[in-house]
Design a protein around this motif. Structure first.
Motif, PDB file in Angstrom:
ATOM      1  N   PRO A 227      -1.994  -6.446  -9.614  1.00  0.00           N
ATOM      2  CA  PRO A 227      -1.622  -6.705  -8.223  1.00  0.00           C
ATOM      3  C   PRO A 227      -1.124  -8.120  -7.978  1.00  0.00           C
ATOM      4  O   PRO A 227      -0.358  -8.347  -7.022  1.00  0.00           O
ATOM      5  N   GLN A 228      -1.541  -9.070  -8.812  1.00  0.00           N
ATOM      6  CA  GLN A 228      -1.088 -10.442  -8.602  1.00  0.00           C
ATOM      7  C   GLN A 228       0.407 -10.595  -8.852  1.00  0.00           C
ATOM      8  O   GLN A 228       1.010 -11.571  -8.392  1.00  0.00           O
ATOM      9  N   ASP A 229       0.999  -9.635  -9.561  1.00  0.00           N
ATOM     10  CA  ASP A 229       2.449  -9.664  -9.750  1.00  0.00           C
ATOM     11  C   ASP A 229       3.182  -9.544  -8.410  1.00  0.00           C
ATOM     12  O   ASP A 229       4.365  -9.897  -8.315  1.00  0.00           O
ATOM     13  N   TYR A 230       2.479  -9.037  -7.386  1.00  0.00           N
ATOM     14  CA  TYR A 230       3.072  -8.836  -6.061  1.00  0.00           C
ATOM     15  C   TYR A 230       2.400  -9.712  -5.006  1.00  0.00           C
ATOM     16  O   TYR A 230       2.527  -9.459  -3.811  1.00  0.00           O
TER      17      TYR A 230
ATOM     18  N   ALA B 215       5.093  -1.551  -8.172  1.00  0.00           N
ATOM     19  CA  ALA B 215       3.737  -1.006  -8.173  1.00  0.00           C
ATOM     20  C   ALA B 215       2.867  -1.771  -7.179  1.00  0.00           C
ATOM     21  O   ALA B 215       1.650  -1.867  -7.350  1.00  0.00           O
ATOM     22  N   ASP B 216       3.473  -2.307  -6.140  1.00  0.00           N
ATOM     23  CA  ASP B 216       2.783  -3.083  -5.113  1.00  0.00           C
ATOM     24  C   ASP B 216       1.703  -2.222  -4.444  1.00  0.00           C
ATOM     25  O   ASP B 216       1.999  -1.148  -3.900  1.00  0.00           O
ATOM     26  N   PRO B 217       0.465  -2.656  -4.459  1.00  0.00           N
ATOM     27  CA  PRO B 217      -0.604  -1.818  -3.896  1.00  0.00           C
ATOM     28  C   PRO B 217      -0.493  -1.585  -2.399  1.00  0.00           C
ATOM     29  O   PRO B 217      -1.132  -0.653  -1.876  1.00  0.00           O
ATOM     30  N   LEU B 218       0.285  -2.380  -1.699  1.00  0.00           N
ATOM     31  CA  LEU B 218       0.439  -2.171  -0.260  1.00  0.00           C
ATOM     32  C   LEU B 218       1.686  -1.355   0.079  1.00  0.00           C
ATOM     33  O   LEU B 218       1.966  -1.128   1.261  1.00  0.00           O
ATOM     34  N   ASP B 219       2.417  -0.912  -0.945  1.00  0.00           N
ATOM     35  CA  ASP B 219       3.613  -0.097  -0.733  1.00  0.00           C
ATOM     36  C   ASP B 219       3.186   1.357  -0.511  1.00  0.00           C
ATOM     37  O   ASP B 219       2.452   1.940  -1.315  1.00  0.00           O
TER      38      ASP B 219
END
Length: 704
Positions: free
Chosen positions: A307-310, A267-271
């Motif tokens: 988002p910090q997960d990524y 669920a990376d926001p930059l993906d």
């Protein structure tokens, strides 16, 4: 007036069950307004009914005109002398059209109320640029009639001071309400979308009556299933029912939904795949709900994904969703209630540490939702340091309407003074954004609304729902004035009823602070369910889930040192505020132990030592509840028996539990300080171990 309207007036004015369901919208018949033939004189109503909102406004007005206590419009009037009531916008009424230019500055939700003469007739105008403003104006007019206000010189202009005025429901899809004390969830997902429960419309009426314009349907600890097609169909039905009342629907979303619903690997926001998934999901939602409000997000807090997960920032996570919603006009309300897996030196500092440096990094349609204080809805906290610290980021203040830390539904605690205290707090010594209220784009209230007939679990808890709406509309109002309106509308406009009830309400929050967390103490409740005192709570998975972490009592003193010598949490405030909070001689005594570790023999403003003052405040809280009981007893016969009996019972519960809080807390802190009780103070009836071993496995409203 048409026969249909007369029929509506007749049927709405007959049955008046006093079980609390009508909330503050009790349009009780006024016997003195009856004429000789037994029929009430009724004014002519000129109102359009071409749209759903127009029909809602017209219906509400005629419902109210069935009879209002202390009604200055109907009492001692004849049909010939009654003014006509004219509702509309410049587009819907030829009588309103000449006021078009005068209403330009009202905005999309504003309205004006005016008594004047038109075409040789006495009229009361409810005029607005849009239909929703007319509905808000109708509710304001009914409030004036319910409270017995004179309409002789009526001339009011109203517009909301905040754009977003939103309820947050912590409702789960299985019907459980986290931190809810009023029964099951109002939303019956099993029977939606087919069954349109009339209670949903009454919920919308109540919100519109105080200007609330949004509702988040589900818990911030969200299930990804809330975005599944079948649940979106259910949410769309609620949106259709709320739309005439100006209420937009929002959804809490789980940041990892692209994995759980979309089958993606991350669920990376930059993906790019993740970005496309959210864009398609937004398109899917707006196809069902064209005026969908947007998303509420709890991320990287209390185990929630984010988002910090990524390795991404909160801004990058929020902007991912904001970009998906932007083409449709939706917003992202991103919660600033965060704390990391590793316990920081002072949890009160973490939200500021994570967010202040991101000011200006969020998309324009991201609003940072910040709790009123830096810990977690405690009976009293200083204002959150993020207020006034992020001038380039829209902020909304999140408060609790449900009383997770204030006695649940059974304790009478009016939260208007708490909201007012925070809103009026000065974030800077001077400037255009010098108070918390001036820094806000909106307010969010964590609702305590469920299937209980009183909606909120008691007959007094709806006052907090009401006060939230009124202060979100205009944060510069008086909590006391709002309480007076609510009491008059809920019980009786008789001053001999209103004045004592308002006195109880205005004293109630300080009473709770005294018997729970006096002098700036905080987070002293039992573990998990938060029911009852637990100043001894220690150990477990996190230090900052314990009471001893916050009060830091030892043989020498008590309180959390947040000065420059300690955690330096004061350094997150503007210099002039930090100087006041950080100075033992200048800090307000109600926040003393929040910011300072203070010796037990420190001399207080009363002349007593800190130890004597602390014990005295606990006992004072109990006495204040006894005073509330005595006031309520004197109202027997002036308040209907059904509601009077329940409030009486709940006050007994509150007194018992206030005494429990006092005795358990005094027993614990005496064991730590080793000091004798002040003269005249009664020792707790049980040893400390007795209080420590009490168990409440079925306490309501626990989180899961």
């Amino acid at each position: 007036m048409s026969g249909a309207v007369l029929a509506l007036l007749t049927c709405t004015g007959t049955v008046r069950a006093e079980d609390g369901y009508a909330l503050w919208m009790r349009y009780t018949p006024l016997e003195s307004a009856l004429v000789a033939d037994g029929r009430r004189p009724l004014p002519e109503v000129q109102a359009p009914d071409q749209t759903a909102t127009q029909r809602a406004a017209r219906t509400e007005l005629v419902r109210g005109l069935a009879g209002l206590p202390g009604n200055a419009l109907l009492a001692q009037s004849t049909v010939a002398t009654l003014p006509a009531l004219v509702l509309g916008t410049p587009q819907s009424s030829t009588l309103i059209a000449p006021l078009r230019k005068e209403m330009d500055s009202l905005g999309e939700e504003g309205y004006l109320l005016r008594r004047t003469r038109m075409q040789g007739r006495d009229v009361v105008l409810v005029a607005a640029p849009r239909d929703i403003g007319v509905l808000y104006g109708v509710f304001h007019l009914l409030r004036l009639l319910q409270t017995g206000a004179s309409l002789d010189a009526l001339a009011l202009r109203e517009s909301p001071r905040m754009r977003l005025r939103v309820l947050n429901h912590w409702d789960n899809l299985d019907g459980h309400v986290e931190r809810g004390y009023a029964g099951r969830s109002l939303w019956d997902w099993q029977t939606l979308p087919e069954w349109h429960d009339p209670r949903y419309t009454d919920y919308a009426r109540a919100n519109a009556s105080v200007g609330i314009n949004g509702t988040v349907l589900n818990n911030v600890n969200a299930s990804a299933q809330s975005l599944a097609p079948d649940y979106l169909d259910k949410a769309a039905t609620l949106a259709d029912m709320f739309r005439p009342y100006g209420i937009r629907v929002y959804l809490s979303v789980r940041f990892s939904a692209p994995i759980e619903l979309g089958g993606l690997n991350a669920a990376d926001p930059l993906d790019a795949d993740v970005q496309r998934w959210w864009q398609h999901k937004a398109d899917e939602i707006y196809a069902r709900i064209p005026d969908f409000g947007g998303f509420l997000v709890k991320a990287n807090s209390e185990g929630q994904p984010g988002p910090q997960d990524y390795g991404r920032s909160h801004a990058e996570g929020a902007n991912l969703l904001a970009d998906a919603l932007a083409p449709h006009g939706g917003v992202v309300m991103w919660r600033a209630f965060v704390y990391a897996h590793d316990v920081p030196a002072d949890r009160a500092t973490q939200a500021y540490t994570e967010f202040a440096g991101l000011d200006g990094a969020f998309r324009p349609n991201v609003i940072l939702q910040v709790k009123n204080g830096p810990i977690d809805f405690q009976p009293r906290e200083p204002f959150h340091p993020l207020f006034g610290a992020m001038p380039r980021t829209p902020l909304m203040m999140e408060v609790q309407i449900t009383k997770e830390y204030l006695g649940f539904a059974t304790h009478l605690v009016y939260l208007g003074p708490l909201y007012e205290e925070v809103l009026q707090s000065r974030t800077h010594a001077r400037g255009q954004r010098a108070t918390v209220a001036q820094s806000l784009t909106g307010m969010a209230g964590v609702a305590n609304i469920g299937t209980d007939r009183t909606w909120s679990g008691s007959h007094f808890d709806p006052a907090n729902w009401y006060a939230f709406g009124r202060l979100a509309w205009n944060p510069y109002q008086s909590a006391r004035d709002i309480a007076a309106d609510w009491a008059a509308m809920t019980f009786s406009p008789d001053p001999e009823v209103v004045q004592p009830i308002v006195g109880m309400m205005m004293d109630s929050r300080e009473a709770a602070v005294n018997y729970m967390t006096p002098l700036g103490l905080h987070h002293l409740m039992a573990r998990g369910h938060h029911y009852g005192p637990g100043p001894w709570v220690d150990g477990g998975p996190r230090a900052d889930w314990t009471s001893v972490y916050y009060h830091r009592a030892d043989r020498d003193g008590i309180g959390f040192d947040r000065t420059a010598r300690g955690s330096n949490a004061v350094g997150q405030y503007a210099p002039e505020v930090a100087a006041r909070y950080g100075d033992l001689a200048r800090v307000p005594e109600p926040l003393l132990l929040w910011f300072h570790h203070v010796p037990w023999d420190h001399r207080m403003a009363s002349g007593r030592t800190l130890w004597d003052e602390l014990v005295g405040r606990y006992s004072q809280g109990v006495r204040q509840v006894k005073a509330m009981q005595a006031t309520w007893e004197r109202l027997e016969g002036r308040v209907d028996a059904q509601r009077h009996a329940q409030v009486t019972a709940f006050l007994r519960i509150q007194l018992r539990e206030a005494q429990w809080w006092r005795d358990a807390s005094v027993a614990y802190f005496q064991s730590v300080s080793g000091r004798p009780l002040p003269a005249g103070e009664i020792a707790p009836p049980h040893p400390l171990a007795w209080y420590q071993h009490l168990q409440f496995p079925s306490a309501p409203g626990d989180g899961r």
